[in-house]
Design a protein around this motif. Structure first.
Motif, PDB file in Angstrom:
ATOM      1  N   GLU A  38       0.893  -1.135  -0.044  1.00  0.00           N
ATOM      2  CA  GLU A  38       0.071  -0.041  -0.043  1.00  0.00           C
ATOM      3  C   GLU A  38       0.912   1.339  -0.116  1.00  0.00           C
ATOM      4  N   ALA A  39       2.005   1.371   0.717  1.00  0.00           N
ATOM      5  CA  ALA A  39       2.853   2.334   0.899  1.00  0.00           C
ATOM      6  C   ALA A  39       3.747   2.736  -0.478  1.00  0.00           C
ATOM      7  N   ARG A  40       3.765   1.471  -1.288  1.00  0.00           N
ATOM      8  CA  ARG A  40       4.521   1.654  -2.530  1.00  0.00           C
ATOM      9  C   ARG A  40       3.561   2.093  -3.526  1.00  0.00           C
ATOM     10  N   LYS A  41       2.167   1.642  -3.426  1.00  0.00           N
ATOM     11  CA  LYS A  41       1.383   2.438  -4.432  1.00  0.00           C
ATOM     12  C   LYS A  41       1.190   3.733  -4.072  1.00  0.00           C
ATOM     13  N   ASP A  42       0.827   4.064  -2.646  1.00  0.00           N
ATOM     14  CA  ASP A  42       0.757   5.672  -2.460  1.00  0.00           C
ATOM     15  C   ASP A  42       2.023   6.625  -3.033  1.00  0.00           C
ATOM     16  N   LYS A  43       3.244   6.075  -2.841  1.00  0.00           N
ATOM     17  CA  LYS A  43       4.590   6.585  -3.060  1.00  0.00           C
ATOM     18  C   LYS A  43       4.460   6.970  -4.892  1.00  0.00           C
ATOM     19  N   ASN A  44       4.060   5.934  -5.546  1.00  0.00           N
ATOM     20  CA  ASN A  44       3.994   6.170  -7.049  1.00  0.00           C
ATOM     21  C   ASN A  44       2.691   6.755  -7.747  1.00  0.00           C
ATOM     22  N   TRP A  45       1.895   7.228  -6.693  1.00  0.00           N
ATOM     23  CA  TRP A  45       0.389   7.613  -7.266  1.00  0.00           C
ATOM     24  C   TRP A  45       0.887   9.149  -7.488  1.00  0.00           C
ATOM     25  N   LYS A  46       0.474   9.598  -8.518  1.00  0.00           N
ATOM     26  CA  LYS A  46       0.575  11.325  -8.828  1.00  0.00           C
ATOM     27  C   LYS A  46      -0.807  11.583  -9.293  1.00  0.00           C
ATOM     28  N   PRO A  47      -1.313  12.809  -8.706  1.00  0.00           N
ATOM     29  CA  PRO A  47      -2.622  13.510  -8.967  1.00  0.00           C
ATOM     30  C   PRO A  47      -2.519  14.151 -10.409  1.00  0.00           C
ATOM     31  N   ALA A  48      -3.573  13.911 -11.042  1.00  0.00           N
ATOM     32  CA  ALA A  48      -3.656  14.641 -12.587  1.00  0.00           C
ATOM     33  C   ALA A  48      -3.474  16.207 -12.334  1.00  0.00           C
ATOM     34  N   LYS A  49      -2.683  16.590 -13.455  1.00  0.00           N
ATOM     35  CA  LYS A  49      -2.485  18.167 -13.436  1.00  0.00           C
ATOM     36  C   LYS A  49      -3.776  18.943 -13.664  1.00  0.00           C
ATOM     37  N   VAL A  50      -4.100  19.816 -13.095  1.00  0.00           N
ATOM     38  CA  VAL A  50      -5.294  20.933 -13.149  1.00  0.00           C
ATOM     39  C   VAL A  50      -4.835  22.017 -13.253  1.00  0.00           C
ATOM     40  N   THR A  51      -5.486  22.843 -14.350  1.00  0.00           N
ATOM     41  CA  THR A  51      -5.201  24.172 -14.630  1.00  0.00           C
ATOM     42  C   THR A  51      -6.361  25.177 -14.464  1.00  0.00           C
ATOM     43  N   GLU A  52      -6.514  26.085 -13.573  1.00  0.00           N
ATOM     44  CA  GLU A  52      -7.427  26.873 -13.561  1.00  0.00           C
ATOM     45  C   GLU A  52      -7.503  28.218 -14.163  1.00  0.00           C
ATOM     46  N   ASP A  53      -8.484  28.809 -14.886  1.00  0.00           N
ATOM     47  CA  ASP A  53      -8.612  29.876 -15.564  1.00  0.00           C
ATOM     48  C   ASP A  53      -9.114  30.932 -14.750  1.00  0.00           C
ATOM     49  N   ILE A  54      -9.012  32.194 -15.297  1.00  0.00           N
ATOM     50  CA  ILE A  54      -9.432  33.404 -14.523  1.00  0.00           C
ATOM     51  C   ILE A  54     -10.717  33.454 -13.878  1.00  0.00           C
ATOM     52  N   PHE A  55     -11.558  32.289 -14.272  1.00  0.00           N
ATOM     53  CA  PHE A  55     -13.284  32.066 -13.950  1.00  0.00           C
ATOM     54  C   PHE A  55     -13.211  31.135 -13.095  1.00  0.00           C
ATOM     55  N   GLY A  56     -12.124  30.700 -12.812  1.00  0.00           N
ATOM     56  CA  GLY A  56     -12.209  29.190 -11.956  1.00  0.00           C
ATOM     57  C   GLY A  56     -12.617  27.901 -12.451  1.00  0.00           C
ATOM     58  N   ASP A  57     -12.935  27.996 -13.862  1.00  0.00           N
ATOM     59  CA  ASP A  57     -13.014  26.735 -14.496  1.00  0.00           C
ATOM     60  C   ASP A  57     -11.579  25.971 -14.783  1.00  0.00           C
ATOM     61  N   SER A  58     -11.633  24.670 -14.671  1.00  0.00           N
ATOM     62  CA  SER A  58     -10.468  23.893 -14.652  1.00  0.00           C
ATOM     63  C   SER A  58     -10.407  22.994 -15.940  1.00  0.00           C
ATOM     64  N   SER A  59      -9.079  22.860 -16.224  1.00  0.00           N
ATOM     65  CA  SER A  59      -8.987  21.842 -17.427  1.00  0.00           C
ATOM     66  C   SER A  59      -7.778  21.164 -17.093  1.00  0.00           C
ATOM     67  N   SER A  60      -7.892  19.893 -17.418  1.00  0.00           N
ATOM     68  CA  SER A  60      -6.995  18.703 -17.064  1.00  0.00           C
ATOM     69  C   SER A  60      -5.749  18.710 -18.256  1.00  0.00           C
ATOM     70  N   ASP A  61      -5.964  19.217 -19.423  1.00  0.00           N
ATOM     71  CA  ASP A  61      -4.921  19.369 -20.392  1.00  0.00           C
ATOM     72  C   ASP A  61      -4.006  20.503 -20.617  1.00  0.00           C
ATOM     73  N   GLY A  62      -4.238  21.305 -19.595  1.00  0.00           N
ATOM     74  CA  GLY A  62      -3.267  22.554 -19.753  1.00  0.00           C
ATOM     75  C   GLY A  62      -3.857  23.787 -20.625  1.00  0.00           C
ATOM     76  N   GLU A  63      -4.797  23.496 -21.318  1.00  0.00           N
ATOM     77  CA  GLU A  63      -5.348  24.671 -21.979  1.00  0.00           C
ATOM     78  C   GLU A  63      -6.504  25.383 -21.570  1.00  0.00           C
TER      79      GLU A  63
END
Length: 228
Positions: free
Chosen positions: A190-215
């Motif tokens: 379980e510890a190994r899995k936690d160490k290797n897990w990375k959250p998806a990258k999220v970018t917020e625009d000025i309106f607070g909307d988010s996009s996971s692809d960086g656009e």
């Protein structure tokens, strides 16, 4: 007085014994051992002959040993020794039944179905002579012998119980160790899995909307000129 014989048709040799008369038979009936087997000429007067078993059951007595006992019974029966084609009956000592109204030396059976029979066609002098050469007369304390036997059995049972308890404790410890190892392996995984897990990258625009692809969330045709 008790008469002892040794049969060498089996290995280790078998111990056979009998009382000298009906009065001694009473003592043997009373102070026998659970591993003893009783032999007697069927329907005739004879000596009470006993076989003391060791590491076997009364159902597995060899044919050779049965013949020794049967011949000894026949030879020690005044009437049976003169006859051919007689029957010897035998049963465990624990199956003997002695009631207060019975004559001296007389017995019956708790379970008649637990009685076996051996046919004796004729006297075999070679067998009888071989056994008589081993005969010895002794005056044992039957009560003390039975008490010693019971004490030894109780001691053996206690030792066996301790051995089983030790094995059970050892088994429990091994099970505990295995459980701990499995738990450790699960935690490590379980510890190994936690160490290797990375959250998806999220970018917020000025309106607070988010996009996971960086656009930007805004479309190419959006007009922001009124904000200038």
């Amino acid at each position: 007085m008790v008469l002892y014989f040794t049969s060498t048709v089996v290995d280790p040799p078998a111990v056979i014994y009998m009382g000298k008369d009906k009065f001694e038979n009473e003592d043997l009936i009373k102070h026998g051992w659970p591993e003893d087997v009783w032999f007697h000429v069927d329907k005739l007067s004879s000596a009470h002959v006993y076989l003391r078993l060791k590491d076997q059951t009364w159902e597995t007595i060899s044919e050779e040993l049965l013949q020794d006992l049967a011949q000894l019974c026949k030879a020690n029966s005044i009437e049976g020794n003169k006859k051919d084609n007689i029957t010897i009956i035998y049963t465990p000592w624990t199956n003997l039944l002695k009631r207060g109204d019975m004559a001296t030396g007389q017995v019956s059976f708790k379970n008649p179905q637990k009685v076996k029979r051996v046919h004796v066609a004729t006297r075999e002098n070679a067998i009888v002579n071989r056994l008589n050469k081993t005969k010895r007369e002794e005056y044992p304390d039957l009560v003390a012998m039975r008490l010693d036997r019971d004490k030894e059995e109780a001691r053996a049972k206690r030792n066996e119980a301790r051995r089983l308890a030790q094995e059970e404790r050892k088994l429990q410890e091994e099970r505990k160790k295995l459980k701990e190892q499995r738990d450790y392996a699960r935690i490590f995984e379980e510890a190994r899995k936690d160490k290797n897990w990375k959250p998806a990258k999220v970018t917020e625009d000025i309106f607070g909307d988010s996009s996971s692809d960086g656009e930007s969330a805004a479309g190419p045709d959006d007009d922001f000129s009124d904000l200038l």
